[in-house]
Write an enzyme that holds these catalytic residues in place. Structure first.
Site, PDB file in Angstrom:
ATOM      1  N   GLY A  46       0.827  -1.202   0.000  1.00 19.32           N
ATOM      2  CA  GLY A  46       0.000   0.000   0.000  1.00 19.32           C
ATOM      3  C   GLY A  46       0.855   1.243   0.000  1.00 19.32           C
ATOM      4  O   GLY A  46       1.772   1.361   0.812  1.00 19.32           O
ATOM      5  N   ASN A 124      -5.995  -5.319   7.511  1.00 15.78           N
ATOM      6  CA  ASN A 124      -5.784  -5.643   6.104  1.00 15.78           C
ATOM      7  C   ASN A 124      -6.924  -6.537   5.659  1.00 15.78           C
ATOM      8  O   ASN A 124      -7.163  -7.573   6.273  1.00 15.78           O
ATOM      9  CB  ASN A 124      -4.436  -6.360   5.920  1.00 15.78           C
ATOM     10  CG  ASN A 124      -4.265  -6.925   4.526  1.00 15.78           C
ATOM     11  OD1 ASN A 124      -4.786  -6.389   3.560  1.00 15.78           O
ATOM     12  ND2 ASN A 124      -3.530  -8.021   4.417  1.00 15.78           N
ATOM     13  N   GLY A 125      -7.635  -6.138   4.601  1.00 16.03           N
ATOM     14  CA  GLY A 125      -8.704  -6.982   4.092  1.00 16.03           C
ATOM     15  C   GLY A 125      -9.947  -6.180   3.763  1.00 16.03           C
ATOM     16  O   GLY A 125      -9.926  -4.957   3.697  1.00 16.03           O
ATOM     17  N   TYR A 268       1.291 -12.523  -6.863  1.00 12.59           N
ATOM     18  CA  TYR A 268       1.592 -11.124  -7.132  1.00 12.59           C
ATOM     19  C   TYR A 268       1.842 -10.257  -5.905  1.00 12.59           C
ATOM     20  O   TYR A 268       2.822  -9.532  -5.832  1.00 12.59           O
ATOM     21  CB  TYR A 268       0.442 -10.519  -7.951  1.00 12.59           C
ATOM     22  CG  TYR A 268       0.575  -9.053  -8.257  1.00 12.59           C
ATOM     23  CD1 TYR A 268       1.469  -8.607  -9.232  1.00 12.59           C
ATOM     24  CD2 TYR A 268      -0.179  -8.102  -7.581  1.00 12.59           C
ATOM     25  CE1 TYR A 268       1.600  -7.245  -9.516  1.00 12.59           C
ATOM     26  CE2 TYR A 268      -0.069  -6.749  -7.866  1.00 12.59           C
ATOM     27  CZ  TYR A 268       0.824  -6.335  -8.838  1.00 12.59           C
ATOM     28  OH  TYR A 268       0.959  -4.999  -9.115  1.00 12.59           O
TER      29      TYR A 268
END
Length: 480
Positions: A46, A124-125, A268
């Site tokens: 991020g 996170n999520g 990724y």
């Protein structure tokens, strides 16, 4: 929860939502600088905003010092900022917004002052029932300062804390209400808590350095600060770090076969030097490349990867096929997501700002180009064209994931299916659109092989999600 991005701003890459980091030093040392370097290692997760919140467990109970802002870690924090953040327990966060506007108010960690004290939370999520939970709270008088679902989680923990004997019970009760993908780090005055959703969508690991325990999204952050990897937090597990010990609560764990890790962590998102749930990310990408060479062979002179995530898969393809591996692209390492992008009519220059082709490496050669995914196809066609303009006689594209056919609701910004190049197109039609001489995708069954049969989520490829998707699109304006 709307997102203020405009269509012109998008590049054709996937983006993760966040990176989280927490540390509790039982020797009483200040931890802000350690969190800073941990976030530096997680910057790839991020680049929109970041923040650090710390507290001194030996000082006034519940006093939290924090700083957050828009931009990269080294843009937001100065040495002077870090020196003012005094405390031996803390949490940090790097953010890319998949739900909620890109504003300073939405930067994390969130710090809450409430009747039982203070909480700082990094998440996170993406929750799939955040809207319902938010409306439920608003009907009982809650006033929200942000548009992110992380604040919904924080509110529920704070509310549950009124009826539990400790903060762990409050986190556990909140976990029973929230649905979706989450890795959480919660800091209370004397405890550091880590929690992972029952499906294990997002990674979270535990590390140790001297007399300090660390929680982090990826093991690369542990390496950066000189910590030793202890283990991963299990899907559904909550761990509490206090009194120099780790306490585990597995009441939210589900049968292992129902777990559903996000496969794009391996393809990724994660840094190649990380390991998630016992599987090395670099090795999984090497295997993806080898499988592509087995299943989609082609005669060529050179195998190249699109930096950075395509490089390991390209090496795997080369090792399996015997075709030489080379470098075709020079990447501008100083271009983040925040650079001023050209208008849509000039988007090719946006690609060229980030990548340039080594003409001498590809001129007169048949090139196999490996990339991790094709989303809309607006970048792939330009990269193929750049190779041909540089003199490549053929460009064969191989993708180390299956075609995207469906949306993601769990923290990856895959757009609505109408925007996906693979929606209602055959592989041959996609090949024609991007201007390649041939195109091959990784087979779906190979995904399981590349992570040694760990349970994974394949919803964006198959439309079969591990839990019932929301009835309305929760993912902001970019999804429309």
């Amino acid at each position: 929860m709307s997102n203020i991005h405009t269509q012109e701003e998008f590049d054709d890459c996937l983006h993760e939502e966040c990176g989280v980091f927490g540390i509790y030093d039982f020797d009483g040392n200040d931890v802000a600088s350690t969190i800073y370097y941990g976030l530096f290692a997680l910057q790839h997760r991020g680049q929109e905003s970041c923040g650090i919140a710390v507290s001194d467990t030996l000082g006034p109970k519940g006093k939290v010092d924090s700083r957050k802002g828009m931009g990269l870690v080294n843009e937001v924090f100065t040495q002077e900022d870090l020196s003012k953040l005094k405390g031996n327990i803390g949490v940090g966060h790097t953010r890319y917004s998949t739900a909620g506007s890109s504003t300073r108010e939405n930067a994390q960690p969130l710090v809450l002052n409430y009747v039982k004290g203070t909480l700082a939370l990094a998440h996170n999520g993406n929750l799939i029932n955040a809207i319902e939970l938010r409306e439920e709270l608003e009907m009982t008088g809650a006033i929200f300062q942000t548009t992110i679902d992380s604040e919904v989680i924080a509110y529920h923990i704070a509310r549950e804390r009124l009826n539990t004997k400790d903060v762990e019970g409050a986190v556990r009760n909140a976990m029973r209400k929230i649905k979706g993908a989450y890795s959480l780090i919660v800091m209370s005055p004397r405890k550091l808590i880590g929690a992972r959703d029952p499906y294990g969508f997002k990674p979270l690991c535990i590390g140790k350095r001297d007399n300090a325990y660390i929680l982090a999204s990826e093991t690369c952050a542990l390496d950066t600060i000189g910590a030793t990897y202890v283990r991963d937090v299990l899907p559904g597990e909550m761990v509490t770090i206090t009194n120099g010990e780790i306490y585990s609560d597995k009441t939210m764990c589900i049968p292992k076969e129902k777990e559903a890790r996000c496969i794009f962590e391996y393809i990724y998102f994660a840094r190649p030097d990380s390991s998630i749930d016992g599987i090395g990310v670099y090795q999984s990408r090497i295997m993806a490349g080898k499988f592509l060479a087995m299943d989609s062979p082609v005669e060529a002179d050179l195998v190249v990867g699109v930096p950075e995530s395509g490089n390991a898969a390209a090496l795997g393809y080369s090792l399996q096929s015997g075709i030489p591996y080379g470098t075709a692209f020079v990447k501008n390492s100083y271009v983040g997501r925040t650079f001023i992008k050209p208008k849509q009519s000039n988007r090719e220059s946006s690609v060229k700002v980030k990548l340039n082709v080594l003409k001498g490496a590809v001129e007169g050669k048949r090139v196999i180009m490996i990339d991790d995914s094709i989303v809309r196809g607006t970048t792939s066609d330009r990269i193929v064209n750049m190779l041909k303009e540089a003199g490549a006689t053929q460009v064969h594209v191989r993708i180390s994931s299956p075609p995207f056919l469906h949306e993601c609701y769990f923290g990856t910004d895959i757009p609505s299916k109408e925007q996906l190049i693979a929606h209602n197109r055959t592989v041959d039609e996609i090949c024609e659109v991007i201007g390649a001489d041939s195109l091959g995708y990784l087979k779906l069954e190979r995904l399981y092989e590349m992570v040694e049969n760990l349970p994974i989520c394949t919803g964006c490829f198959t439309g079969k999600y591990p839990m019932e998707p929301p009835k309305h699109d929760i993912r902001g304006d970019y999804a429309k």
